[in-house]
Design a protein around this motif. Structure first.
Motif, PDB file in Angstrom:
ATOM      1  N   GLY A   1       0.866  -1.186  -0.001  1.00 15.73           N
ATOM      2  CA  GLY A   1      -0.154  -0.070   0.120  1.00 15.73           C
ATOM      3  C   GLY A   1       1.105   1.171   0.028  1.00 15.73           C
ATOM      4  N   LEU A   2       0.110   2.443  -0.173  1.00 10.58           N
ATOM      5  CA  LEU A   2       0.886   3.676  -0.111  1.00 10.58           C
ATOM      6  C   LEU A   2       1.279   3.851   1.368  1.00 10.58           C
ATOM      7  CD1 LEU A   2      -1.750   5.949  -1.616  1.00 10.58           C
ATOM      8  CD2 LEU A   2       0.289   5.030  -2.719  1.00 10.58           C
ATOM      9  N   ALA A   3       2.787   4.638   1.288  1.00  7.12           N
ATOM     10  CA  ALA A   3       3.365   4.588   2.746  1.00  7.12           C
ATOM     11  C   ALA A   3       2.435   5.657   3.569  1.00  7.12           C
ATOM     12  CB  ALA A   3       4.726   5.585   2.227  1.00  7.12           C
ATOM     13  N   GLY A   4       2.480   4.969   4.883  1.00  6.80           N
ATOM     14  CA  GLY A   4       1.847   5.746   6.032  1.00  6.80           C
ATOM     15  C   GLY A   4       0.378   5.206   6.235  1.00  6.80           C
ATOM     16  N   GLN A   5       0.168   4.001   5.504  1.00  3.72           N
ATOM     17  CA  GLN A   5      -1.373   3.803   5.584  1.00  3.72           C
ATOM     18  C   GLN A   5      -1.550   2.720   6.800  1.00  3.72           C
ATOM     19  OE1 GLN A   5      -3.676   5.046   3.369  1.00  3.72           O
ATOM     20  NE2 GLN A   5      -1.846   6.313   3.226  1.00  3.72           N
ATOM     21  N   GLY A   6      -0.597   2.567   7.846  1.00  8.29           N
ATOM     22  CA  GLY A   6      -0.809   1.778   8.693  1.00  8.29           C
ATOM     23  C   GLY A   6       0.117   0.562   9.056  1.00  8.29           C
ATOM     24  N   GLN A   7       1.200   0.417   7.969  1.00  6.26           N
ATOM     25  CA  GLN A   7       1.935  -0.736   7.926  1.00  6.26           C
ATOM     26  C   GLN A   7       2.873  -0.661   9.019  1.00  6.26           C
ATOM     27  OE1 GLN A   7       1.647   1.430   5.540  1.00  6.26           O
ATOM     28  NE2 GLN A   7       1.555   0.566   3.634  1.00  6.26           N
ATOM     29  N   SER A   8       3.589   0.425   9.276  1.00  2.00           N
ATOM     30  CA  SER A   8       4.664   0.558  10.610  1.00  2.00           C
ATOM     31  C   SER A   8       3.722   0.408  11.730  1.00  2.00           C
ATOM     32  CB  SER A   8       5.379   1.916  10.184  1.00  2.00           C
ATOM     33  OG  SER A   8       5.987   1.863   9.164  1.00  2.00           O
ATOM     34  N   ASP A   9       2.553   1.005  11.529  1.00  2.00           N
ATOM     35  CA  ASP A   9       1.939   1.007  13.128  1.00  2.00           C
ATOM     36  C   ASP A   9       1.461  -0.275  13.365  1.00  2.00           C
ATOM     37  OD1 ASP A   9       1.045   4.078  13.185  1.00  2.00           O
ATOM     38  OD2 ASP A   9       0.969   3.357  11.082  1.00  2.00           O
ATOM     39  N   LEU A  10       1.346  -1.228  12.641  1.00  2.73           N
ATOM     40  CA  LEU A  10       0.798  -2.656  12.946  1.00  2.73           C
ATOM     41  C   LEU A  10       2.193  -3.227  13.542  1.00  2.73           C
ATOM     42  CD1 LEU A  10      -0.961  -4.875  13.037  1.00  2.73           C
ATOM     43  CD2 LEU A  10      -0.342  -5.646  10.624  1.00  2.73           C
ATOM     44  N   LEU A  11       3.239  -2.959  12.792  1.00  2.93           N
ATOM     45  CA  LEU A  11       4.567  -3.650  13.190  1.00  2.93           C
ATOM     46  C   LEU A  11       4.917  -3.268  14.667  1.00  2.93           C
ATOM     47  CD1 LEU A  11       6.546  -3.923  10.049  1.00  2.93           C
ATOM     48  CD2 LEU A  11       5.076  -5.628  11.006  1.00  2.93           C
ATOM     49  N   ALA A  12       4.756  -1.847  14.978  1.00  6.50           N
ATOM     50  CA  ALA A  12       5.099  -1.379  16.279  1.00  6.50           C
ATOM     51  C   ALA A  12       3.914  -1.801  17.279  1.00  6.50           C
ATOM     52  CB  ALA A  12       4.956   0.217  16.174  1.00  6.50           C
ATOM     53  N   ALA A  13       2.763  -2.081  17.010  1.00  8.12           N
ATOM     54  CA  ALA A  13       1.974  -2.714  18.034  1.00  8.12           C
ATOM     55  C   ALA A  13       1.969  -4.018  18.263  1.00  8.12           C
ATOM     56  CB  ALA A  13       0.568  -2.263  17.351  1.00  8.12           C
TER      57      ALA A  13
END
Length: 505
Positions: free
Chosen positions: A293-305
């Motif tokens: 997906g486009l950058a900043g759509q929640g991918q990094s947030d999921l890994l951090a969570a």
């Protein structure tokens, strides 16, 4: 004589020779690429030009006059500004206040808020499209996305009206639309007579905006070329000594084995955070699950969570079928979950500490004896094992990790988790800012992990890498999973269409 001349530049960091007689010649009104594999010395050369590092020996001239830059302030006085991958912003200050640090306009020794805001707005206006039309003049930097923060860093440099602008991996955190806005501004600066020195590992960017290129290898000049007359393959051969196709190397990870009906290692059920809306997924032993997906759509947030670095409001985590509670990163580590963050300098390393400590810190508890005592010989042996396994180029494990190149620093971030023998590895844009050769070595590590049955979840800003490495890709859009692409469905067109929510695919 060229506008900028750097000759016979030497620099050593402890036992590592960063530059051995490197050279660079560049003209006014051009965008000049400075290229090379990680550890080739390109960032060191940039830092010497901008006063961040002092050369052991060098001959430098600007516009025909000898140039001595002992500190960043000297560079600013000569009209040299720089933007690096690591930000120099103050998170709690507003965007306008951060940009004001570039010029600090005063009257009778006091800052003039009105004038500061006007000048900040003027430079931000050139990047309005990168902020989706809104100018976050009064917004604290901490509230911006990583890409928007990088744009502010660029604005801060441009506000100095430099005659030489160094962009060292400045696009690594930007998505495609932001890169295009930056390139439009870079072309304006070039046409106005500014020399832009541009460093990037994305070949498409090099050819899109640069006129000529200087290539370093092992701290030495190996070529200066006109890009219009040089192919991508020729460039890579100059950089690494042989052609190395990163996308092809990535594909070999998946082709080396199939996941089939391997057992599920990690299950995420209905994960919800301030950015995520009910994310559910499964990842199997030996599988690479991509997050697209486009950058900043929640991918990094999921890994951090998942790692406990970001609080989740609801949902469950199951490891090998048993529920685990991860409230903080230490819980995740204990459960066998490793995390390689996208910002290695801020989140993955202890920059001023030795390489030894950075490699062993995550696993030292397992080697402790008695009441938590560590044996130096055992710690050094563990660190050396990781160094050899990942082929980390260094002088001594006792050197500060900050003396390593970006690619070798990233290997240290990965290496500290290999000593823990994790069940799940979370990779957040792990190859950002590293060269082709270092990428291939990291792909080999991922292949080795999956061969051993480790489950891998990968977020990557490089679509070709994501397509080449992943067995499946979950496509994110505004904090939700909107599509799942199986291996047989993976293509760049399908991924882009899904990322943009194009209905007719």
């Amino acid at each position: 004589m060229s506008f900028l001349e750097m000759h016979d530049v030497h620099k050593r960091y402890g036992g590592v020779v960063a530059l051995r007689g490197a050279s660079l010649s560049a003209e006014r009104g051009e965008v000049h690429a400075l290229l090379g594999a990680n550890g080739s010395g390109k960032s060191t050369l940039n830092k010497i030009l901008t006063g961040v590092a002092a050369p052991d020996r060098a001959e430098i001239s600007l516009d025909g006059e000898p140039l001595r830059v002992a500190r960043p302030q000297d560079a600013h006085e000569h009209g040299i500004a720089a933007v690096y991958q690591e930000l120099s912003l103050i998170p709690d200050l507003t965007v306008a206040a951060n940009i004001a640090l570039a010029f600090e306009e005063t009257r009778a020794g006091f800052l003039r808020p009105g004038s500061i805001r006007e000048r900040a707005e003027a430079v931000l206006q050139r990047f309005a499209a990168a902020f989706r039309g809104r100018l976050p003049v009064d917004v604290p930097v901490a509230q911006l996305s990583p890409g928007e923060q990088q744009i502010v860093e660029i604005c801060k440099a441009i506000a100095r009206h430099p005659q030489v602008l160094v962009l060292d991996e400045a696009t690594a955190s930007l998505h495609a639309a932001q890169v295009e806005v930056l390139f439009d501004v870079v072309r304006e600066l070039r046409d106005a007579g500014t020399l832009v020195i541009f460093t990037s590992h994305r070949m498409g960017e090099i050819y899109a905006v640069c006129d000529r290129a200087t290539i370093l290898r092992n701290g030495e000049l190996v070529g200066a070329v006109d890009l219009a007359e040089t192919s991508e393959q020729q460039l890579v051969e100059l950089m690494v000594g042989q052609f190395a196709g990163a996308a092809e190397a990535a594909g070999e990870v998946v082709e080396s084995h199939t996941v089939g009906e391997q057992p599920v290692v990690l299950t995420v059920e209905d994960f919800t955070t301030s950015r995520l809306q009910g994310i559910s997924l499964e990842v199997r032993a030996g599988e690479v699950l991509g997050l697209g997906g486009l950058a900043g759509q929640g991918q990094s947030d999921l890994l951090a969570a998942i790692f406990g670095a970001e609080r989740h409001r609801g949902g469950r985590l199951l490891l090998d079928g048993r529920e685990i509670r991860v409230r903080r990163p230490s819980h995740a580590v204990k459960a066998g979950i490793a995390f390689v963050p996208g910002n290695r300098a801020r989140e993955g390393l202890l920059p001023v500490r030795p390489i030894l400590e950075n490699l062993t810190i995550a696993s030292m508890r397992g080697r402790a004896v008695g009441v938590g005592l560590l044996r130096q010989r055992r710690e050094i042996a563990a660190a050396q094992a990781a160094v050899e396994q990942l082929r980390i180029k260094l002088g001594s494990v006792r050197d500060p990790v900050s003396t390593l190149s970006g690619g070798n620093q990233q290997k240290v971030v990965v290496g500290k988790w290999l000593l823990e023998s994790p069940r799940v590895v979370l990779l957040d844009d792990p190859t950002k800012g590293i060269d082709v050769a270092a990428k291939e070595e990291l792909y080999e590590v991922i292949a080795r992990l999956t061969d051993e049955g480790v489950a891998v979840i990968l977020n990557s800003s490089d679509d070709e890498e994501l397509l080449g490495l992943s067995h499946r890709v979950l496509v994110f859009y505004e904090g939700q999973v909107v599509d799942e692409l199986q291996r047989e469905d993976l293509s760049r067109d399908r991924l882009v269409a899904s990322s943009l929510q194009v209905v007719d695919r």
